[in-house]
Design a protein around this motif. Sequence first.
Motif, PDB file in Angstrom:
ATOM      1  N   ARG A   1      27.855 -43.439  18.579  1.00 40.08           N
ATOM      2  CA  ARG A   1      26.740 -43.497  19.516  1.00 40.08           C
ATOM      3  C   ARG A   1      25.495 -42.973  18.798  1.00 40.08           C
ATOM      4  NH1 ARG A   1      30.422 -45.712  21.072  1.00 40.08           N
ATOM      5  NH2 ARG A   1      31.644 -45.459  22.989  1.00 40.08           N
ATOM      6  N   LEU A   2      24.400 -43.698  18.929  1.00 40.83           N
ATOM      7  CA  LEU A   2      23.120 -43.257  18.369  1.00 40.83           C
ATOM      8  C   LEU A   2      22.337 -42.576  19.480  1.00 40.83           C
ATOM      9  CD1 LEU A   2      21.066 -43.148  16.076  1.00 40.83           C
ATOM     10  CD2 LEU A   2      20.349 -45.476  16.684  1.00 40.83           C
ATOM     11  N   LEU A   3      22.109 -41.278  19.330  1.00 41.45           N
ATOM     12  CA  LEU A   3      21.488 -40.478  20.389  1.00 41.45           C
ATOM     13  C   LEU A   3      19.991 -40.300  20.185  1.00 41.45           C
ATOM     14  CD1 LEU A   3      24.198 -37.700  20.837  1.00 41.45           C
ATOM     15  CD2 LEU A   3      24.129 -40.023  21.744  1.00 41.45           C
ATOM     16  N   GLY A   4      19.431 -41.033  19.236  1.00 37.54           N
ATOM     17  CA  GLY A   4      17.992 -40.950  19.016  1.00 37.54           C
ATOM     18  C   GLY A   4      17.687 -40.492  17.607  1.00 37.54           C
ATOM     19  N   PHE A   5      16.405 -40.201  17.386  1.00 35.37           N
ATOM     20  CA  PHE A   5      15.928 -39.797  16.067  1.00 35.37           C
ATOM     21  C   PHE A   5      15.166 -38.488  16.185  1.00 35.37           C
ATOM     22  CE2 PHE A   5      16.524 -44.316  15.867  1.00 35.37           C
ATOM     23  CZ  PHE A   5      17.031 -44.554  14.601  1.00 35.37           C
ATOM     24  N   LEU A   6      15.462 -37.597  15.262  1.00 38.11           N
ATOM     25  CA  LEU A   6      14.731 -36.339  15.182  1.00 38.11           C
ATOM     26  C   LEU A   6      13.613 -36.532  14.162  1.00 38.11           C
ATOM     27  CD1 LEU A   6      15.144 -33.630  16.592  1.00 38.11           C
ATOM     28  CD2 LEU A   6      16.328 -32.825  14.555  1.00 38.11           C
ATOM     29  N   TYR A   7      12.373 -36.474  14.621  1.00 40.33           N
ATOM     30  CA  TYR A   7      11.216 -36.564  13.738  1.00 40.33           C
ATOM     31  C   TYR A   7      10.903 -35.163  13.241  1.00 40.33           C
ATOM     32  CZ  TYR A   7      10.438 -41.348  15.350  1.00 40.33           C
ATOM     33  OH  TYR A   7      10.576 -42.694  15.615  1.00 40.33           O
ATOM     34  N   VAL A   8      10.795 -35.014  11.928  1.00 38.73           N
ATOM     35  CA  VAL A   8      10.689 -33.686  11.316  1.00 38.73           C
ATOM     36  C   VAL A   8       9.500 -33.636  10.361  1.00 38.73           C
ATOM     37  CG1 VAL A   8      11.855 -31.963   9.897  1.00 38.73           C
ATOM     38  CG2 VAL A   8      13.195 -33.396  11.469  1.00 38.73           C
ATOM     39  N   GLY A   9       8.743 -32.580  10.456  1.00 37.15           N
ATOM     40  CA  GLY A   9       7.624 -32.375   9.544  1.00 37.15           C
ATOM     41  C   GLY A   9       6.874 -31.115   9.915  1.00 37.15           C
ATOM     42  N   THR A  10       5.624 -31.076   9.527  1.00 36.90           N
ATOM     43  CA  THR A  10       4.747 -29.955   9.844  1.00 36.90           C
ATOM     44  C   THR A  10       3.722 -30.416  10.873  1.00 36.90           C
ATOM     45  OG1 THR A  10       5.004 -28.998   7.640  1.00 36.90           O
ATOM     46  CG2 THR A  10       3.061 -28.339   8.895  1.00 36.90           C
ATOM     47  N   PRO A  11       3.516 -29.642  11.942  1.00 41.10           N
ATOM     48  CA  PRO A  11       2.495 -30.056  12.924  1.00 41.10           C
ATOM     49  C   PRO A  11       1.153 -30.310  12.247  1.00 41.10           C
ATOM     50  CG  PRO A  11       3.790 -28.227  13.779  1.00 41.10           C
ATOM     51  CD  PRO A  11       4.196 -28.402  12.338  1.00 41.10           C
ATOM     52  N   LYS A  12       0.553 -31.440  12.578  1.00 40.47           N
ATOM     53  CA  LYS A  12      -0.719 -31.810  11.949  1.00 40.47           C
ATOM     54  C   LYS A  12      -1.831 -30.863  12.347  1.00 40.47           C
ATOM     55  CE  LYS A  12      -3.505 -35.908  10.948  1.00 40.47           C
ATOM     56  NZ  LYS A  12      -3.648 -37.373  11.190  1.00 40.47           N
ATOM     57  N   GLU A  13      -1.737 -30.318  13.526  1.00 41.75           N
ATOM     58  CA  GLU A  13      -2.735 -29.364  14.007  1.00 41.75           C
ATOM     59  C   GLU A  13      -2.048 -28.356  14.908  1.00 41.75           C
ATOM     60  OE1 GLU A  13      -4.343 -32.163  17.658  1.00 41.75           O
ATOM     61  OE2 GLU A  13      -5.261 -32.324  15.678  1.00 41.75           O
ATOM     62  N   ALA A  14      -2.690 -27.235  15.094  1.00 37.51           N
ATOM     63  CA  ALA A  14      -2.109 -26.198  15.945  1.00 37.51           C
ATOM     64  C   ALA A  14      -1.980 -26.706  17.372  1.00 37.51           C
ATOM     65  CB  ALA A  14      -2.980 -24.944  15.905  1.00 37.51           C
ATOM     66  N   THR A  15      -0.822 -26.522  17.937  1.00 40.41           N
ATOM     67  CA  THR A  15      -0.587 -26.935  19.317  1.00 40.41           C
ATOM     68  C   THR A  15      -0.097 -25.748  20.123  1.00 40.41           C
ATOM     69  OG1 THR A  15       1.665 -27.632  18.778  1.00 40.41           O
ATOM     70  CG2 THR A  15      -0.058 -29.318  18.685  1.00 40.41           C
ATOM     71  N   ARG A  16      -0.392 -25.778  21.378  1.00 41.68           N
ATOM     72  CA  ARG A  16       0.024 -24.695  22.255  1.00 41.68           C
ATOM     73  C   ARG A  16       1.256 -25.125  23.035  1.00 41.68           C
ATOM     74  NH1 ARG A  16      -4.397 -22.129  26.164  1.00 41.68           N
ATOM     75  NH2 ARG A  16      -5.192 -21.556  24.086  1.00 41.68           N
ATOM     76  N   ALA A  17       2.238 -24.233  23.099  1.00 41.00           N
ATOM     77  CA  ALA A  17       3.443 -24.530  23.857  1.00 41.00           C
ATOM     78  C   ALA A  17       3.092 -24.734  25.328  1.00 41.00           C
ATOM     79  CB  ALA A  17       4.445 -23.397  23.704  1.00 41.00           C
ATOM     80  N   PRO A  18       3.791 -25.647  26.008  1.00 41.00           N
ATOM     81  CA  PRO A  18       3.546 -25.826  27.441  1.00 41.00           C
ATOM     82  C   PRO A  18       3.751 -24.522  28.201  1.00 41.00           C
ATOM     83  CG  PRO A  18       4.968 -27.563  26.577  1.00 41.00           C
ATOM     84  CD  PRO A  18       4.837 -26.535  25.502  1.00 41.00           C
ATOM     85  N   GLU A  19       3.128 -24.446  29.348  1.00 41.65           N
ATOM     86  CA  GLU A  19       3.268 -23.247  30.180  1.00 41.65           C
ATOM     87  C   GLU A  19       4.738 -22.997  30.477  1.00 41.65           C
ATOM     88  OE1 GLU A  19       1.889 -21.615  34.618  1.00 41.65           O
ATOM     89  OE2 GLU A  19       1.159 -23.534  33.835  1.00 41.65           O
ATOM     90  N   ARG A  20       5.139 -21.770  30.338  1.00 42.23           N
ATOM     91  CA  ARG A  20       6.528 -21.406  30.586  1.00 42.23           C
ATOM     92  C   ARG A  20       6.758 -21.279  32.091  1.00 42.23           C
ATOM     93  NH1 ARG A  20       8.171 -16.087  27.688  1.00 42.23           N
ATOM     94  NH2 ARG A  20       7.296 -17.269  25.929  1.00 42.23           N
ATOM     95  N   HIS A  21       7.764 -21.978  32.577  1.00 46.64           N
ATOM     96  CA  HIS A  21       8.061 -21.948  34.007  1.00 46.64           C
ATOM     97  C   HIS A  21       8.922 -20.732  34.355  1.00 46.64           C
ATOM     98  CE1 HIS A  21       6.384 -25.918  34.696  1.00 46.64           C
ATOM     99  NE2 HIS A  21       7.051 -26.363  33.648  1.00 46.64           N
ATOM    100  N   ALA A  22       8.794 -20.290  35.575  1.00 49.91           N
ATOM    101  CA  ALA A  22       9.625 -19.186  36.042  1.00 49.91           C
ATOM    102  C   ALA A  22      11.050 -19.693  36.267  1.00 49.91           C
ATOM    103  CB  ALA A  22       9.064 -18.623  37.349  1.00 49.91           C
TER     104      ALA A  22
END
Length: 202
Positions: A164-185
């Motif tokens: 079964r092919l479960l998808g592809f993991l794209y791997v590298g270095t973020p091109k620019e700084a990104t902020r993690a989504p808001e953490r839910h309670a």
Amino acid sequence: MHADTDIPASLRREALDLLLQRHSPWPLTDPAPPQRELDLVFQAALRAPDHGQLQPWRFITIRGDARIALGEVFARAARERDPEEDGERFRNKAMAAPLLIALCARVLAPHKIPESEQVLAVGAAAMNMLNALHLLGYGGFWATGLNSYDPNVRGALGLGESDRLLGFLYVGTPKEATRAPERHAPEAFVREWTSPAIDVAR
């Protein structure tokens, strides 16, 4: 607390704080992890829970010019699915990161361990990989889509009928700084079950 470890509580909390910042950054660019760090990522994958010790995980790395060939596979599969599709957008997907990892499950069936649990083991391995990439300072993005379910793509990757092919993991270095989504309670997703009243009278 595990009795067989001497990792200080402060380091454990620091690692947990880092994991709580994990997200899926996009877009990704060079550099990808060198082989010594990629080996650590795969070692983390192999620590995933595995009912029956079947080791169903299989990973295929695609990098360099092999991504161009994969793009052609994607485009050809898209055109076979839909003759009106030129395949260009699918071809571009293969070049969206310096390293792609095909996430595959080698399923044993029939087997006393259900197929769903074998696939879940690979999903757990993929999550370990995402966490390891994050801790090493890289970005990981797990994508599925039509090509993940296309028999022509599976065949081009050398996968068999039981895979079964479960998808592809794209791997590298973020091109620019990104902020993690808001953490839910957690309270929005967690509830405690208590046993209902049971009439034990006979």
